[in-house]
Design a protein around this motif. Structure first.
Motif, PDB file in Angstrom:
ATOM      1  N   ALA A 194       0.830  -1.207   0.000  1.00 45.58           N
ATOM      2  CA  ALA A 194       0.000   0.000   0.000  1.00 45.58           C
ATOM      3  C   ALA A 194       0.864   1.257   0.000  1.00 45.58           C
ATOM      4  CB  ALA A 194      -0.932  -0.009   1.202  1.00 45.58           C
ATOM      5  N   GLU A 195       2.015   1.175   0.648  1.00 46.45           N
ATOM      6  CA  GLU A 195       2.911   2.331   0.682  1.00 46.45           C
ATOM      7  C   GLU A 195       3.412   2.668  -0.722  1.00 46.45           C
ATOM      8  OE1 GLU A 195       7.148   3.587   2.703  1.00 46.45           O
ATOM      9  OE2 GLU A 195       5.907   2.071   3.691  1.00 46.45           O
ATOM     10  N   GLU A 196       3.718   1.664  -1.518  1.00 46.02           N
ATOM     11  CA  GLU A 196       4.157   1.903  -2.898  1.00 46.02           C
ATOM     12  C   GLU A 196       3.032   2.507  -3.748  1.00 46.02           C
ATOM     13  OE1 GLU A 196       7.431  -1.462  -3.997  1.00 46.02           O
ATOM     14  OE2 GLU A 196       5.352  -2.145  -3.793  1.00 46.02           O
ATOM     15  N   ARG A 197       1.800   2.169  -3.402  1.00 45.16           N
ATOM     16  CA  ARG A 197       0.641   2.692  -4.137  1.00 45.16           C
ATOM     17  C   ARG A 197       0.154   4.010  -3.546  1.00 45.16           C
ATOM     18  NH1 ARG A 197      -1.127  -2.514  -3.102  1.00 45.16           N
ATOM     19  NH2 ARG A 197      -2.747  -1.688  -1.745  1.00 45.16           N
ATOM     20  N   ASN A 198       0.908   4.622  -2.645  1.00 53.16           N
ATOM     21  CA  ASN A 198       0.488   5.835  -1.929  1.00 53.16           C
ATOM     22  C   ASN A 198      -0.835   5.616  -1.198  1.00 53.16           C
ATOM     23  OD1 ASN A 198       2.706   7.410  -2.595  1.00 53.16           O
ATOM     24  ND2 ASN A 198       1.786   8.075  -4.512  1.00 53.16           N
ATOM     25  N   TYR A 199      -1.035   4.406  -0.715  1.00 53.41           N
ATOM     26  CA  TYR A 199      -2.191   3.990   0.082  1.00 53.41           C
ATOM     27  C   TYR A 199      -3.511   4.040  -0.693  1.00 53.41           C
ATOM     28  CZ  TYR A 199       1.263   4.222   3.726  1.00 53.41           C
ATOM     29  OH  TYR A 199       2.394   4.031   4.469  1.00 53.41           O
ATOM     30  N   TYR A 200      -3.427   4.034  -2.021  1.00 57.79           N
ATOM     31  CA  TYR A 200      -4.640   3.902  -2.825  1.00 57.79           C
ATOM     32  C   TYR A 200      -5.036   2.433  -2.865  1.00 57.79           C
ATOM     33  CZ  TYR A 200      -3.836   8.610  -4.626  1.00 57.79           C
ATOM     34  OH  TYR A 200      -3.645   9.949  -4.738  1.00 57.79           O
ATOM     35  N   PRO A 201      -6.295   2.119  -2.594  1.00 58.69           N
ATOM     36  CA  PRO A 201      -6.722   0.715  -2.662  1.00 58.69           C
ATOM     37  C   PRO A 201      -6.699   0.217  -4.111  1.00 58.69           C
ATOM     38  CG  PRO A 201      -8.406   2.101  -1.616  1.00 58.69           C
ATOM     39  CD  PRO A 201      -7.356   2.994  -2.124  1.00 58.69           C
ATOM     40  N   LYS A 202      -6.367  -1.049  -4.265  1.00 61.02           N
ATOM     41  CA  LYS A 202      -6.323  -1.636  -5.603  1.00 61.02           C
ATOM     42  C   LYS A 202      -7.693  -1.560  -6.285  1.00 61.02           C
ATOM     43  CE  LYS A 202      -2.453  -4.796  -5.337  1.00 61.02           C
ATOM     44  NZ  LYS A 202      -1.969  -6.111  -5.701  1.00 61.02           N
ATOM     45  N   THR A 203      -8.750  -1.742  -5.506  1.00 64.60           N
ATOM     46  CA  THR A 203     -10.092  -1.687  -6.096  1.00 64.60           C
ATOM     47  C   THR A 203     -10.382  -0.311  -6.699  1.00 64.60           C
ATOM     48  OG1 THR A 203     -11.012  -1.186  -3.927  1.00 64.60           O
ATOM     49  CG2 THR A 203     -11.088  -3.482  -4.639  1.00 64.60           C
ATOM     50  N   LEU A 204      -9.912   0.735  -6.041  1.00 69.05           N
ATOM     51  CA  LEU A 204     -10.096   2.077  -6.580  1.00 69.05           C
ATOM     52  C   LEU A 204      -9.343   2.241  -7.897  1.00 69.05           C
ATOM     53  CD1 LEU A 204     -11.059   5.044  -6.318  1.00 69.05           C
ATOM     54  CD2 LEU A 204      -8.920   5.488  -5.114  1.00 69.05           C
ATOM     55  N   LEU A 205      -8.113   1.784  -7.937  1.00 72.32           N
ATOM     56  CA  LEU A 205      -7.299   1.918  -9.146  1.00 72.32           C
ATOM     57  C   LEU A 205      -7.895   1.127 -10.310  1.00 72.32           C
ATOM     58  CD1 LEU A 205      -3.836   1.668  -7.409  1.00 72.32           C
ATOM     59  CD2 LEU A 205      -4.861   3.726  -8.373  1.00 72.32           C
ATOM     60  N   TYR A 206      -8.336  -0.098 -10.039  1.00 74.57           N
ATOM     61  CA  TYR A 206      -8.946  -0.890 -11.105  1.00 74.57           C
ATOM     62  C   TYR A 206     -10.309  -0.313 -11.510  1.00 74.57           C
ATOM     63  CZ  TYR A 206      -5.323  -4.429 -10.785  1.00 74.57           C
ATOM     64  OH  TYR A 206      -4.118  -5.086 -10.827  1.00 74.57           O
ATOM     65  N   SER A 207     -11.029   0.266 -10.565  1.00 76.65           N
ATOM     66  CA  SER A 207     -12.307   0.905 -10.892  1.00 76.65           C
ATOM     67  C   SER A 207     -12.096   2.085 -11.835  1.00 76.65           C
ATOM     68  CB  SER A 207     -13.014   1.388  -9.624  1.00 76.65           C
ATOM     69  OG  SER A 207     -13.338   0.307  -8.808  1.00 76.65           O
ATOM     70  N   VAL A 208     -11.059   2.860 -11.597  1.00 75.74           N
ATOM     71  CA  VAL A 208     -10.751   3.988 -12.482  1.00 75.74           C
ATOM     72  C   VAL A 208     -10.439   3.482 -13.889  1.00 75.74           C
ATOM     73  CG1 VAL A 208      -9.093   5.843 -12.933  1.00 75.74           C
ATOM     74  CG2 VAL A 208     -10.006   5.532 -10.646  1.00 75.74           C
ATOM     75  N   ILE A 209      -9.721   2.386 -13.988  1.00 76.65           N
ATOM     76  CA  ILE A 209      -9.404   1.811 -15.305  1.00 76.65           C
ATOM     77  C   ILE A 209     -10.682   1.399 -16.023  1.00 76.65           C
ATOM     78  CG2 ILE A 209      -8.313  -0.141 -16.472  1.00 76.65           C
ATOM     79  CD1 ILE A 209      -6.116  -0.006 -14.302  1.00 76.65           C
ATOM     80  N   VAL A 210     -11.579   0.736 -15.319  1.00 72.44           N
ATOM     81  CA  VAL A 210     -12.832   0.279 -15.930  1.00 72.44           C
ATOM     82  C   VAL A 210     -13.680   1.473 -16.359  1.00 72.44           C
ATOM     83  CG1 VAL A 210     -15.026  -0.898 -15.456  1.00 72.44           C
ATOM     84  CG2 VAL A 210     -12.864  -1.936 -14.757  1.00 72.44           C
ATOM     85  N   ILE A 211     -13.827   2.461 -15.489  1.00 67.53           N
ATOM     86  CA  ILE A 211     -14.640   3.630 -15.809  1.00 67.53           C
ATOM     87  C   ILE A 211     -14.032   4.409 -16.970  1.00 67.53           C
ATOM     88  CG2 ILE A 211     -15.391   5.874 -14.912  1.00 67.53           C
ATOM     89  CD1 ILE A 211     -15.742   4.431 -12.181  1.00 67.53           C
ATOM     90  N   LEU A 212     -12.733   4.566 -16.969  1.00 68.12           N
ATOM     91  CA  LEU A 212     -12.051   5.258 -18.062  1.00 68.12           C
ATOM     92  C   LEU A 212     -12.249   4.518 -19.388  1.00 68.12           C
ATOM     93  CD1 LEU A 212     -10.120   7.553 -18.919  1.00 68.12           C
ATOM     94  CD2 LEU A 212      -8.252   5.989 -18.446  1.00 68.12           C
ATOM     95  N   THR A 213     -12.168   3.213 -19.357  1.00 62.34           N
ATOM     96  CA  THR A 213     -12.367   2.419 -20.564  1.00 62.34           C
ATOM     97  C   THR A 213     -13.796   2.555 -21.084  1.00 62.34           C
ATOM     98  OG1 THR A 213     -10.680   0.857 -19.838  1.00 62.34           O
ATOM     99  CG2 THR A 213     -12.218   0.090 -21.524  1.00 62.34           C
ATOM    100  N   LEU A 214     -14.777   2.427 -20.191  1.00 65.86           N
ATOM    101  CA  LEU A 214     -16.175   2.572 -20.598  1.00 65.86           C
ATOM    102  C   LEU A 214     -16.444   3.968 -21.150  1.00 65.86           C
ATOM    103  CD1 LEU A 214     -17.954   0.709 -17.669  1.00 65.86           C
ATOM    104  CD2 LEU A 214     -17.624  -0.095 -20.023  1.00 65.86           C
ATOM    105  N   PHE A 215     -15.903   4.984 -20.500  1.00 64.76           N
ATOM    106  CA  PHE A 215     -16.106   6.356 -20.952  1.00 64.76           C
ATOM    107  C   PHE A 215     -15.439   6.588 -22.305  1.00 64.76           C
ATOM    108  CE2 PHE A 215     -15.470  11.052 -20.551  1.00 64.76           C
ATOM    109  CZ  PHE A 215     -16.815  11.371 -20.607  1.00 64.76           C
ATOM    110  N   ALA A 216     -14.291   5.998 -22.534  1.00 61.30           N
ATOM    111  CA  ALA A 216     -13.610   6.138 -23.828  1.00 61.30           C
ATOM    112  C   ALA A 216     -14.441   5.492 -24.936  1.00 61.30           C
ATOM    113  CB  ALA A 216     -12.217   5.513 -23.770  1.00 61.30           C
ATOM    114  N   PHE A 217     -15.002   4.322 -24.666  1.00 62.03           N
ATOM    115  CA  PHE A 217     -15.852   3.691 -25.674  1.00 62.03           C
ATOM    116  C   PHE A 217     -17.122   4.500 -25.924  1.00 62.03           C
ATOM    117  CE2 PHE A 217     -13.493  -0.337 -24.706  1.00 62.03           C
ATOM    118  CZ  PHE A 217     -12.905  -0.429 -25.954  1.00 62.03           C
ATOM    119  N   LEU A 218     -17.646   5.128 -24.886  1.00 60.87           N
ATOM    120  CA  LEU A 218     -18.808   5.999 -25.058  1.00 60.87           C
ATOM    121  C   LEU A 218     -18.459   7.207 -25.929  1.00 60.87           C
ATOM    122  CD1 LEU A 218     -21.752   6.405 -24.211  1.00 60.87           C
ATOM    123  CD2 LEU A 218     -20.913   7.675 -22.233  1.00 60.87           C
TER     124      LEU A 218
END
Length: 135
Positions: A73-97
């Protein structure tokens, strides 16, 4: 700005649309409306349909995926993995939109240029779903 001007003269705005239809073919408002339509379409196609997916898939998704793949978590600046993967999914869906909307705008541009036959020139659907010839 461009979309706002185009929207003012849309047929759903009955008073403004009727006013625009009464203007001369070479009138200032007709010219302004056409310039705004072309400028909006080109700006949207370049910025949203091309540049947004390029930045998203070329830079953001790989960066977020790399940070999400870090173990601690320290290497990720304490960002949860679920948040990071959620951003990827939302960004991908928004790009396709954005790409989908860009395709719709490109179809309208093709119709305006006369490259594709408009559906309104063909048969129209009535409320029952039956086809009848437009007059």
């Amino acid at each position: 700005f461009f979309l706002a001007v185009v929207d003012v003269f849309h047929p759903k705005q009955k008073a403004w649309y009727a006013f625009l239809q009464q203007q001369q073919e070479d009138g200032v408002l007709v010219t302004l409306n056409e310039i705004c339509r072309v400028t909006f379409a080109m700006t949207y196609l370049l910025a949203r349909t091309i540049y947004f997916p390029y930045v998203g898939f070329g830079f953001l998704v790989p960066d977020f995926a790399h940070v999400a793949s870090l173990d601690t978590a320290e290497e990720r600046n304490y960002y949860p993995k679920t948040l990071l993967y959620s951003v990827i999914v939302i960004l991908t869906l928004f790009a396709f939109l954005q790409i989908y909307w860009g395709m719709l705008i490109a179809k309208q541009v093709a119709k305006a240029m006369g490259l594709v036959k408009s559906n309104s020139d063909d048969d129209d659907d009535d409320d029952d779903g039956d086809k009848k010839k437009s007059k």
